[in-house]
Design an enzyme around this catalytic site. Structure first.
Site, PDB file in Angstrom:
ATOM      1  N   MET A 165       0.941  -1.295   0.044  1.00 45.58           N
ATOM      2  CA  MET A 165      -0.231   0.153  -0.317  1.00 45.58           C
ATOM      3  C   MET A 165       0.393   1.086   0.007  1.00 45.58           C
ATOM      4  O   MET A 165       0.952   2.570   0.287  1.00 45.58           O
ATOM      5  CB  MET A 165      -0.289   0.019   1.168  1.00 45.58           C
ATOM      6  CG  MET A 165      -2.057  -0.979   1.307  1.00 45.58           C
ATOM      7  SD  MET A 165      -3.131  -1.068   1.869  1.00 45.58           S
ATOM      8  CE  MET A 165      -2.621  -0.867   3.634  1.00 45.58           C
TER       9      MET A 165
ATOM     10  N   GLY B 268      11.560  -2.964   5.733  1.00 47.13           N
ATOM     11  CA  GLY B 268      10.775  -3.394   5.622  1.00 47.13           C
ATOM     12  C   GLY B 268       9.873  -4.019   4.582  1.00 47.13           C
ATOM     13  O   GLY B 268      10.343  -5.259   3.864  1.00 47.13           O
ATOM     14  N   HIS B 269       9.672  -3.487   3.382  1.00 49.18           N
ATOM     15  CA  HIS B 269       9.418  -3.485   2.154  1.00 49.18           C
ATOM     16  C   HIS B 269      10.743  -3.834   1.061  1.00 49.18           C
ATOM     17  O   HIS B 269      10.649  -5.058  -0.014  1.00 49.18           O
ATOM     18  CB  HIS B 269       8.431  -2.296   1.472  1.00 49.18           C
ATOM     19  CG  HIS B 269       6.745  -2.192   1.688  1.00 49.18           C
ATOM     20  ND1 HIS B 269       6.929  -1.166   2.791  1.00 49.18           N
ATOM     21  CD2 HIS B 269       5.937  -2.888   2.297  1.00 49.18           C
ATOM     22  CE1 HIS B 269       5.525  -0.755   3.274  1.00 49.18           C
ATOM     23  NE2 HIS B 269       5.271  -1.908   2.700  1.00 49.18           N
TER      24      HIS B 269
ATOM     25  N   GLN C  67     -10.804  -1.824   2.593  1.00 50.29           N
ATOM     26  CA  GLN C  67      -9.897  -2.689   4.489  1.00 50.29           C
ATOM     27  C   GLN C  67      -9.727  -2.294   5.222  1.00 50.29           C
ATOM     28  O   GLN C  67      -9.356  -2.069   6.130  1.00 50.29           O
ATOM     29  CB  GLN C  67      -8.564  -3.448   3.933  1.00 50.29           C
ATOM     30  CG  GLN C  67      -7.242  -2.474   3.416  1.00 50.29           C
ATOM     31  CD  GLN C  67      -6.169  -3.150   2.717  1.00 50.29           C
ATOM     32  OE1 GLN C  67      -5.667  -4.072   1.859  1.00 50.29           O
ATOM     33  NE2 GLN C  67      -5.333  -3.671   3.822  1.00 50.29           N
TER      34      GLN C  67
ATOM     35  N   GLU D  43       5.678 -11.502   6.370  1.00 49.40           N
ATOM     36  CA  GLU D  43       4.974 -12.002   7.595  1.00 49.40           C
ATOM     37  C   GLU D  43       4.346 -11.223   9.275  1.00 49.40           C
ATOM     38  O   GLU D  43       4.258 -11.755   9.729  1.00 49.40           O
ATOM     39  CB  GLU D  43       6.007 -13.225   8.270  1.00 49.40           C
ATOM     40  CG  GLU D  43       6.076 -14.521   7.774  1.00 49.40           C
ATOM     41  CD  GLU D  43       6.725 -15.869   8.891  1.00 49.40           C
ATOM     42  OE1 GLU D  43       6.493 -16.860   8.412  1.00 49.40           O
ATOM     43  OE2 GLU D  43       8.038 -15.412   9.473  1.00 49.40           O
TER      44      GLU D  43
ATOM     45  N   ASP E  45       2.280  -9.669   8.509  1.00 50.90           N
ATOM     46  CA  ASP E  45       0.966  -9.358   9.248  1.00 50.90           C
ATOM     47  C   ASP E  45       0.440 -10.944   9.195  1.00 50.90           C
ATOM     48  O   ASP E  45      -0.094 -11.798   7.721  1.00 50.90           O
ATOM     49  CB  ASP E  45       0.467  -8.893   8.396  1.00 50.90           C
ATOM     50  CG  ASP E  45       0.519  -7.338   7.978  1.00 50.90           C
ATOM     51  OD1 ASP E  45       0.376  -6.534   8.768  1.00 50.90           O
ATOM     52  OD2 ASP E  45       1.277  -7.280   6.620  1.00 50.90           O
TER      53      ASP E  45
ATOM     54  N   GLN F  36      -2.881 -12.324   8.182  1.00 45.72           N
ATOM     55  CA  GLN F  36      -3.338 -11.597   6.008  1.00 45.72           C
ATOM     56  C   GLN F  36      -2.545 -12.705   5.353  1.00 45.72           C
ATOM     57  O   GLN F  36      -2.901 -13.268   4.147  1.00 45.72           O
ATOM     58  CB  GLN F  36      -1.949 -10.769   5.836  1.00 45.72           C
ATOM     59  CG  GLN F  36      -2.641 -10.094   4.893  1.00 45.72           C
ATOM     60  CD  GLN F  36      -1.857  -8.699   4.368  1.00 45.72           C
ATOM     61  OE1 GLN F  36      -2.417  -7.892   4.300  1.00 45.72           O
ATOM     62  NE2 GLN F  36      -0.612  -8.423   4.156  1.00 45.72           N
TER      63      GLN F  36
ATOM     64  N   SER G  80       7.322  -1.042  10.166  1.00 48.95           N
ATOM     65  CA  SER G  80       6.058  -1.182   9.081  1.00 48.95           C
ATOM     66  C   SER G  80       5.282   0.373   8.967  1.00 48.95           C
ATOM     67  O   SER G  80       6.479   1.382   9.574  1.00 48.95           O
ATOM     68  CB  SER G  80       4.595  -1.097  10.911  1.00 48.95           C
ATOM     69  OG  SER G  80       3.478  -0.577  10.473  1.00 48.95           O
TER      70      SER G  80
ATOM     71  N   ARG H 262       2.998   2.410   9.675  1.00 44.61           N
ATOM     72  CA  ARG H 262       2.076   3.216  10.872  1.00 44.61           C
ATOM     73  C   ARG H 262       3.438   3.867  11.455  1.00 44.61           C
ATOM     74  O   ARG H 262       2.642   3.850  12.291  1.00 44.61           O
ATOM     75  CB  ARG H 262       1.095   2.110  11.763  1.00 44.61           C
ATOM     76  CG  ARG H 262       0.238   1.888  11.231  1.00 44.61           C
ATOM     77  CD  ARG H 262      -0.656   0.650  11.340  1.00 44.61           C
ATOM     78  NE  ARG H 262      -2.023   0.245  10.768  1.00 44.61           N
ATOM     79  CZ  ARG H 262      -2.793   0.440  10.076  1.00 44.61           C
ATOM     80  NH1 ARG H 262      -3.395   1.626  10.478  1.00 44.61           N
ATOM     81  NH2 ARG H 262      -3.706   0.197   9.244  1.00 44.61           N
TER      82      ARG H 262
HETATM   83  O1  PAF Z   1      -0.125  -6.158   3.887  1.00 45.89           O
HETATM   84  C1  PAF Z   1      -0.560  -4.679   2.922  1.00 45.89           C
HETATM   85  O2  PAF Z   1      -0.056  -3.697   2.360  1.00 45.89           O
HETATM   86  C2  PAF Z   1      -1.696  -4.461   2.731  1.00 45.89           C
HETATM   87  O3  PAF Z   1      -2.894  -5.221   3.051  1.00 45.89           O
HETATM   88  C3  PAF Z   1      -2.151  -5.254   0.658  1.00 45.89           C
HETATM   89  C4  PAF Z   1      -1.500  -7.442   0.900  1.00 45.89           C
HETATM   90  C5  PAF Z   1      -0.835  -4.802   0.082  1.00 45.89           C
HETATM   91  C6  PAF Z   1      -3.169  -5.819   0.406  1.00 45.89           C
HETATM   92  O4  PAF Z   1      -4.303  -4.159   0.904  1.00 45.89           O
END
Ligand code: PAF
Length: 309
Positions: free
Chosen positions: A30, A36-37, A61, A154, A156, A159, A191, A193
């Site tokens: 997102m 992390g990404h 979401q 992981e 999440d 998720q 994160s 956040r």
């Molecule tokens: O983890 C996220 O960033 C979101 O929940 C995702 C998997 C991209 C779905 O919008």
């Protein structure tokens, strides 16, 4: 690196890559990218010939309007960060607008995806509708991506379980790859956040990892009662000023249900609020091996990236 906004353009780019014989890796995000990404992107790059990063703040979401509008968005800096990883490493950035993925917008979508069971507890209890939003948008992204491996963090944990289940149940040709959580030096899980934490809240935020670490230690020392492990984690959070606990749980890796007794490997999960910022985290915990104890280990995937052509 090609930046694509249209859904059809994204699907075509990935089809073209496969037609050229390349394996495709997709990293759904997102935006508000952080280290992390980048670790997900780096893993995708190491294990795929062609890598796409999707950047889309999915309104469906968010069960809280304020949370959605406060969510950090800066596409230019995300693109810059992805370019800085290395020339030609990320091939495509898919950055759609809301109507590209929700054609009936602003009317609610008629077709949504609900993953039963796995979504009721934990985050599902505190964020009603959240996983329907995640499952719906991920199903759309997977449908557009076609055959690929998709890389998720992981942090999440629930998720990842939900996304894996939906890919399997909907027969989507996507292998879900779970990647380890990246942490700050003091243990805080990275994160998007975290950027919203005040300096004071940031100093208390490490309590999530401290509670998980204490829970993990208890399990490794032989505590096999989930209630006791939960209690240890809860107490550490309760002792921390300015932190409100949503849950601290012990679950099995696959069904995410709490076992009667801990044996083998379990997952400890935690969620807490520091004022208006809600953080989640989790770790694996292993009971000491005893005769007759079955140890469930997670599957590791190892594939090698072919050289780009
Ligand atoms: O983890 C996220 O960033 C979101 O929940 C995702 C998997 C991209 C779905 O919008």
């Amino acid at each position: 690196m090609l930046v694509i906004h249209s859904a059809a353009g994204f699907a075509t780019a990935l089809d073209d890559a496969r037609l050229r014989g390349l394996s495709v890796g997709v990293v759904p995000t997102m935006g508000a990218l952080h280290a992390g990404h980048l670790s997900l992107v780096e893993r995708a790059c190491a294990e795929s010939d062609f890598v796409a990063v999707t950047i889309f703040v999915n309104p469906m979401q968010f069960n809280d309007e304020a949370d959605l509008s406060a969510y950090p968005r800066d596409l230019d800096s995300d693109i810059e960060m992805l370019s800085s990883i290395g020339q030609g490493v990320v091939d495509v950035v898919f950055a759609p607008e809301v109507p590209d993925l929700y054609p009936d917008h602003p009317r609610p979508p008629s077709t949504t995806v609900h993953v039963d069971g796995l979504t009721d507890a934990l985050e599902g209890k505190f964020r009603p509708g959240h996983f329907d939003g995640v499952a719906t948008v991920v199903a759309k992204l997977f449908a557009l991506s076609g055959r690929c491996r998709a890389f998720f963090g992981e942090k999440d944990f629930q998720q990842v379980a939900v996304v894996r289940k939906l890919a399997r149940d909907l027969c989507l040709p996507v292998e879900v790859v779970a990647c380890s959580t990246v942490r700050e030096s003091d243990g805080l899980a990275m994160s998007s956040r975290n950027a919203r934490l005040s300096p004071e809240a940031r100093s208390h935020a490490t309590v999530l990892h401290r509670a998980l670490t204490a829970g993990r230690r208890a399990v490794s020392e032989g505590e096999d009662r989930p209630g006791e492990v939960r209690e240890i984690m809860q107490q550490i959070v309760l002792d921390e000023p300015g932190v409100e606990l949503d849950y601290a749980e012990v679950v099995d890796h696959f069904e995410l249900s709490t076992p009667d007794r801990i044996c083998g490997e379990v997952r400890l999960l935690i969620a807490a609020r520091l004022r208006e910022v809600r953080l989640i985290d989790n770790v694996a915990a292993s009971a000491p091996a005893t005769t007759g104890t079955t140890s469930h280990s997670t599957t590791s995937h190892s594939t090698t990236r072919k050289s780009k052509t």
